[in-house]
Write a protein that holds these residues in place. Structure first.
Motif, PDB file in Angstrom:
ATOM      1  N   MET A 132      -0.600   1.100  -1.782  1.00 27.13           N
ATOM      2  CA  MET A 132      -1.299  -0.014  -2.423  1.00 27.13           C
ATOM      3  C   MET A 132      -2.255   0.494  -3.503  1.00 27.13           C
ATOM      4  N   LYS A 133      -2.975   1.588  -3.215  1.00 24.53           N
ATOM      5  CA  LYS A 133      -3.884   2.154  -4.213  1.00 24.53           C
ATOM      6  C   LYS A 133      -3.098   2.723  -5.394  1.00 24.53           C
ATOM      7  N   ASN A 134      -1.998   3.421  -5.096  1.00 30.62           N
ATOM      8  CA  ASN A 134      -1.195   4.021  -6.161  1.00 30.62           C
ATOM      9  C   ASN A 134      -0.617   2.970  -7.104  1.00 30.62           C
ATOM     10  N   GLU A 146       1.670  -5.909  -4.363  1.00 30.25           N
ATOM     11  CA  GLU A 146       0.444  -5.835  -3.567  1.00 30.25           C
ATOM     12  C   GLU A 146       0.461  -6.866  -2.442  1.00 30.25           C
ATOM     13  N   SER A 147       0.968  -8.068  -2.739  1.00 28.51           N
ATOM     14  CA  SER A 147       1.061  -9.110  -1.713  1.00 28.51           C
ATOM     15  C   SER A 147       2.054  -8.727  -0.624  1.00 28.51           C
ATOM     16  N   SER A 148       3.175  -8.136  -1.028  1.00 30.48           N
ATOM     17  CA  SER A 148       4.187  -7.722  -0.052  1.00 30.48           C
ATOM     18  C   SER A 148       3.649  -6.624   0.860  1.00 30.48           C
ATOM     19  N   TYR A 149       2.972  -5.638   0.276  1.00 32.89           N
ATOM     20  CA  TYR A 149       2.373  -4.577   1.081  1.00 32.89           C
ATOM     21  C   TYR A 149       1.344  -5.142   2.053  1.00 32.89           C
ATOM     22  N   SER A 150       0.570  -6.077   1.580  1.00 31.11           N
ATOM     23  CA  SER A 150      -0.455  -6.677   2.434  1.00 31.11           C
ATOM     24  C   SER A 150       0.178  -7.411   3.615  1.00 31.11           C
ATOM     25  N   LEU A 164       2.413   5.758  17.133  1.00 30.08           N
ATOM     26  CA  LEU A 164       2.036   6.734  16.116  1.00 30.08           C
ATOM     27  C   LEU A 164       2.783   6.504  14.811  1.00 30.08           C
ATOM     28  N   LYS A 165       4.061   6.195  14.911  1.00 31.60           N
ATOM     29  CA  LYS A 165       4.847   5.949  13.705  1.00 31.60           C
ATOM     30  C   LYS A 165       4.362   4.691  12.987  1.00 31.60           C
ATOM     31  N   ALA A 166       3.982   3.656  13.742  1.00 30.45           N
ATOM     32  CA  ALA A 166       3.428   2.453  13.124  1.00 30.45           C
ATOM     33  C   ALA A 166       2.113   2.760  12.422  1.00 30.45           C
ATOM     34  N   ASN A 167       1.281   3.611  13.033  1.00 34.11           N
ATOM     35  CA  ASN A 167       0.024   4.009  12.403  1.00 34.11           C
ATOM     36  C   ASN A 167       0.278   4.846  11.146  1.00 34.11           C
ATOM     37  N   GLU A 168       1.314   5.688  11.184  1.00 39.17           N
ATOM     38  CA  GLU A 168       1.695   6.464   9.996  1.00 39.17           C
ATOM     39  C   GLU A 168       2.119   5.538   8.864  1.00 39.17           C
ATOM     40  N   LEU A 169       2.856   4.491   9.208  1.00 44.83           N
ATOM     41  CA  LEU A 169       3.264   3.520   8.193  1.00 44.83           C
ATOM     42  C   LEU A 169       2.055   2.830   7.570  1.00 44.83           C
ATOM     43  N   LEU A 170       1.038   2.547   8.376  1.00 38.99           N
ATOM     44  CA  LEU A 170      -0.177   1.943   7.831  1.00 38.99           C
ATOM     45  C   LEU A 170      -0.834   2.852   6.791  1.00 38.99           C
ATOM     46  N   GLN A 171      -0.866   4.135   7.073  1.00 39.08           N
ATOM     47  CA  GLN A 171      -1.461   5.073   6.117  1.00 39.08           C
ATOM     48  C   GLN A 171      -0.651   5.121   4.823  1.00 39.08           C
ATOM     49  N   VAL A 172       0.671   5.101   4.947  1.00 41.63           N
ATOM     50  CA  VAL A 172       1.521   5.098   3.750  1.00 41.63           C
ATOM     51  C   VAL A 172       1.316   3.823   2.949  1.00 41.63           C
ATOM     52  N   ILE A 173       1.191   2.695   3.640  1.00 42.27           N
ATOM     53  CA  ILE A 173       0.966   1.423   2.946  1.00 42.27           C
ATOM     54  C   ILE A 173      -0.366   1.453   2.208  1.00 42.27           C
ATOM     55  N   ASP A 174      -1.398   1.950   2.889  1.00 41.28           N
ATOM     56  CA  ASP A 174      -2.716   1.995   2.266  1.00 41.28           C
ATOM     57  C   ASP A 174      -2.710   2.863   1.006  1.00 41.28           C
ATOM     58  N   LYS A 175      -2.061   4.021   1.081  1.00 39.53           N
ATOM     59  CA  LYS A 175      -1.981   4.906  -0.078  1.00 39.53           C
ATOM     60  C   LYS A 175      -1.143   4.274  -1.186  1.00 39.53           C
ATOM     61  N   PHE A 185      -1.312   2.304 -11.041  1.00 42.05           N
ATOM     62  CA  PHE A 185      -0.171   2.510 -11.925  1.00 42.05           C
ATOM     63  C   PHE A 185       0.117   1.267 -12.758  1.00 42.05           C
ATOM     64  N   PHE A 186       0.177   0.116 -12.110  1.00 40.72           N
ATOM     65  CA  PHE A 186       0.508  -1.098 -12.846  1.00 40.72           C
ATOM     66  C   PHE A 186      -0.634  -1.539 -13.761  1.00 40.72           C
ATOM     67  N   ARG A 187      -1.847  -1.213 -13.385  1.00 44.78           N
ATOM     68  CA  ARG A 187      -2.965  -1.515 -14.280  1.00 44.78           C
ATOM     69  C   ARG A 187      -2.825  -0.698 -15.569  1.00 44.78           C
ATOM     70  N   TRP A 188      -2.538   0.598 -15.449  1.00 49.61           N
ATOM     71  CA  TRP A 188      -2.348   1.426 -16.638  1.00 49.61           C
ATOM     72  C   TRP A 188      -1.123   0.993 -17.428  1.00 49.61           C
ATOM     73  N   LEU A 189      -0.017   0.685 -16.735  1.00 53.81           N
ATOM     74  CA  LEU A 189       1.221   0.322 -17.412  1.00 53.81           C
ATOM     75  C   LEU A 189       1.070  -0.997 -18.165  1.00 53.81           C
TER      76      LEU A 189
END
Length: 785
Positions: free
Chosen positions: A403-405, A330-334, A390-401, A409-413
């Motif tokens: 981070m939630k995933n 989470e810190s790395s993604y941030s 646009l590609k940088a903005n696409e990367l932001l969306q992937v990062i945001d998704k 996942f790690f909370r359940w695991l």
């Protein structure tokens, strides 16, 4: 009494190949045979820093040049065919660009012409600061592993721009290779028509002509020294337009450098944590050698709370710590997210701004079309930058998704691990709704699948890293665009589908790929003006001077800004070893200037009973009115070496005019060259116990450095003062030099490689501790007119 005061002396372990004084500070740069670059201060010749040779840049320094403001030092490397811009403050390599052939000489000059158009541009150049936010400094926590860059360098990179006034770095090499770089960054002209290998260069401050000394092979294969004057009238006639265009393109080049460094930091943030996770999971499964799908085992664990796979328990108890790993991810993604928002997007916005202004220039065809600005190429560059955004903005969306995933996942695991280990589960983690279970199930099904098209089993858990890999392959997991109403609208619209107003998105490509594509398009956009301006440069003068002797020959160029003259100083030791020749040419090729004279150096001692004739070993222009020379006595006094100041006014005071025969070399008509004897006055000093051979001077700072024939022995002089303590103080300074520097460095905790010491030596020659770096500009970088 000697006319110059010696302030330093040093014996160096390695021979010196190049030396150059800073134009603004009491600093001299030395390059030795090992490829090391050294910076020394006038005070007792103290070493400030050293830059060791690098396998990535090169180990064979061939030339040095200071930027006119003294803040950047350029040096060329023959083995790797590169030019490097080094920051003087911290000995950091700020910019490297390749050359088509090794550089043999370089000259960095500042344009001194003024006009009303330039004055208005100087006042309005910082308008971009009103519309664009200041680019933030890169985080200190990242130390880039790039082969060229080091940490905390974004501020220095932005300072590459320097002053608004135009300055041009001129580079010359083999086979008539000559290029001009505005602000040392942007190639503004590639010149043709120069024959031979360049040995010296001098661009006039009014940009009307370029003087070049070349070594040409004659018909009988003997090397000849020739003087060439190139007409650069287009640069002079379009000076305001050239300055505006060059400044904008230098902004663009600097921003590309900034984006490259930002992306490097993002890659490191990803490599530290995220890449390790996929590799560890893959390695773990390979060691357990299970035949079942790992996603099936995780889904069974999700549904029944237990798994039949024997390795699941060991996996959940894996020692890297699930909870800590989740926090690290989470810190790395941030961190990556912050770099994208504050650096990539800010840099892209600045690029679009400056490219848009350049496009506006290109549409002003009356002013900028002669310089080769192509509006279509610039429009392509704007489109490429838009795709990168646009590609940088696409990367932001992937990062945001992601981070939630990963958080879910790690909370359940982590809870599953606690339950299988029969440990207490905190109440705040025990709550899990049906929606959360469905979310985790979708995550497992989407990410934990083995791909067999690579060597071994590879987990595709982490989606951000694929954007940061510098590969031409398509993304392993491109973003899912199903249900995107905007994309569906574009596909259904016949008018917008192929509209040039929309930036292409390249959904299958990585951020690195789009960045490289953007850099290539912008580079193509920048190349055309250099070609057009280069074709406009014509040869105005070609003068064959003399054949090259086996021994060292003197060759020095100088541009007199006030008189608008080019000076060429040289010797022909095979013809007349005791004479120094001075050639004058007007910076305007159409302006006739008569002037080539020979100077015979004569020293008459106080006894007036005899006199000695000296031959010149080296000569450098001290300023517009004075020439500094190193001379050697006649054969009977062969050990004598003399450092002297030669007034140009008295040397050129010759009424006889020389008529050059165009079908002959100069050395074939030396008998017709007017010559006069010059009696040395008080401005000379005998160099005792030193086989002096070369000299480097700085008339602004009033200093000179003399180098011996073995290239290891150096002496430094202040030129406009008398030696108060004769040779006693000199020897004392020389013996205490290195010890004093080591003590100073140790006491202040400063290491080499940083300009961590600054200050001025006391007037009496006494060493004093130097001040910290932050006082450098306030105390020494004095703007001198």
């Amino acid at each position: 009494m000697p006319a110059f005061r010696q302030v330093g002396e040093k014996q160096l372990p390695n021979p010196v190949l190049c030396m150059a004084w800073s134009p603004k500070r009491d600093l001299i740069a030395l390059a030795n045979t090992t490829g090391e670059l050294l910076l020394h201060r006038l005070a007792s010749f103290q070493r400030v820093w050293s830059l060791p040779p690098s396998e990535y840049t090169g180990k064979e320094i061939t030339a040095l040049a200071w930027r006119p403001d003294g803040k950047i030092l350029a040096f060329s490397l023959g083995d790797t065919k590169q030019v490097v811009l080094c920051g003087v403050e911290k000995a950091e390599i700020l910019h490297v660009f390749p050359m088509q052939s090794p550089v043999t000489c370089m000259h960095w000059m500042e344009v001194m012409e003024e006009s009303s158009a330039l004055s208005s541009f100087y006042n309005s150049e910082d308008e971009s600061k009103l519309f664009l936010p200041k680019l933030p400094t890169l985080p200190k926590s990242y130390s880039t592993t790039s082969k060229i860059f080091s940490e905390e360098k974004s501020d220095e990179i932005l300072n590459l721009l320097g002053e608004v006034r135009l300055n041009i770095l001129v580079l010359g090499g083999d086979a008539g290779f000559v290029e001009l770089y505005a602000y040392g960054m942007y190639k503004i002209a590639t010149l043709g028509g120069v024959s031979g290998t360049c040995r010296s260069l001098s661009l006039s401050s009014d940009l009307k002509s370029l003087s070049v000394i070349t070594e040409v092979r004659s018909a009988d294969n003997n090397p000849e020294i020739c003087y060439i004057q190139l007409d650069t009238g287009l640069l002079s006639d379009c000076l305001p337009e050239v300055t505006r265009m060059a400044r904008k393109f230098t902004h663009i080049s600097t921003l590309l450098q900034y984006l490259h460094l930002s992306l490097t930091c993002m890659c490191e943030a990803w490599e530290d944590i995220l890449m390790q996770m996929d590799l560890r999971l893959t390695k773990f499964v390979q060691e357990k050698n299970t035949s079942t799908q790992v996603q099936d085992e995780f889904l069974e664990l999700l549904l029944w709370g237990q798994s039949r796979w024997e390795g699941m328990t060991a996996f959940l108890q894996f020692r890297f710590g699930l909870k800590k790993l989740g926090q690290s991810i989470e810190s790395s993604y941030s961190s990556i997210q912050k770099l994208v928002i504050s650096h990539l997007q800010s840099g892209s916005e600045a690029l679009l701004y400056h490219l848009s202004e350049v496009k506006g220039m290109s549409l002003w065809k009356q002013k900028f079309e002669p310089l080769g600005l192509d509006s279509a190429a610039i429009e392509g560059a704007i489109t490429a930058v838009g795709s990168f955004s646009l590609k940088a903005n696409e990367l932001l969306q992937v990062i945001d998704k992601s981070m939630k995933n990963f958080k879910a996942f790690f909370r359940w695991l982590y809870v599953a691990m606690l339950r299988m280990c029969e440990e207490h589960v905190p109440p705040e983690l025990n709550k899990m709704t049906q929606k959360d279970i469905a979310f985790v199930a979708d995550f497992l099904s989407e990410h934990f699948s083995e791909l067999f098209d690579r060597k071994g089993k590879y987990f595709n858990v982490e989606r951000v890293g694929q954007y940061l890999k510098d590969e031409d392959e398509d993304l392993v997991s491109p973003p899912n665009t199903k249900g995107n109403q905007w994309l569906r609208f574009l596909q259904e619209s016949t008018h917008l589908k192929e509209s040039p107003l929309l930036f292409p998105s390249y959904p299958q490509k990585s951020l690195h790929f789009v960045k490289r594509m953007m850099e290539n398009v912008i580079e193509h956009c920048l190349q055309n003006p250099a070609v057009i301006i280069g074709k406009s440069v014509k040869q105005a003068v070609f003068l064959p001077l003399y054949t090259v002797p086996e021994r060292y020959n003197i060759m020095c160029l100088w541009n007199d800004r006030k008189a608008k003259l080019h000076y060429v100083v040289f010797c022909m030791p095979e013809i007349s070893p005791s004479k120094l020749y001075i050639l004058r040419k007007g910076t305007d090729p159409n302006r006739y200037i008569s002037g080539i004279v020979g100077v015979l150096f004569v020293h008459i001692p106080n006894s007036m009973t005899s006199h000695y004739v000296y031959s010149c070993l080296d000569a450098r222009f001290y300023d517009d009115e004075m020439l500094t020379v190193v001379m050697q006595g006649s054969e009977e006094q062969n050990s004598w070496r003399v450092l002297a100041q030669l007034p140009l006014a008295s040397s050129l005071n010759c009424e006889t005019e020389f008529n050059w025969q165009p079908n002959l070399r100069l050395d074939q008509q030396t008998s017709a060259i007017p010559c006069q004897d010059l009696v040395l006055g008080n401005q000379w000093r005998e160099l005792e116990n030193m086989k002096a051979q070369f000299v480097a001077v700085n008339g602004i700072r009033k200093v000179a450095c003399v180098l011996s024939a073995n290239l290891r022995h150096l002496r430094v002089f202040e030129m406009d003062v008398e030696d108060e303590d004769d040779e006693g103080a000199d020897s004392q300074n020389a013996s205490a030099d290195q010890d004093g520097l080591d003590a100073t460095m140790t006491s202040q905790g400063q290491g080499e490689g940083s300009l961590g010491v600054e200050g001025e030596a006391e007037e009496q020659g006494r060493d004093e501790f130097l001040k910290p770096t932050e006082h450098l500009e306030s105390e020494e970088a004095v703007e001198l007119s």
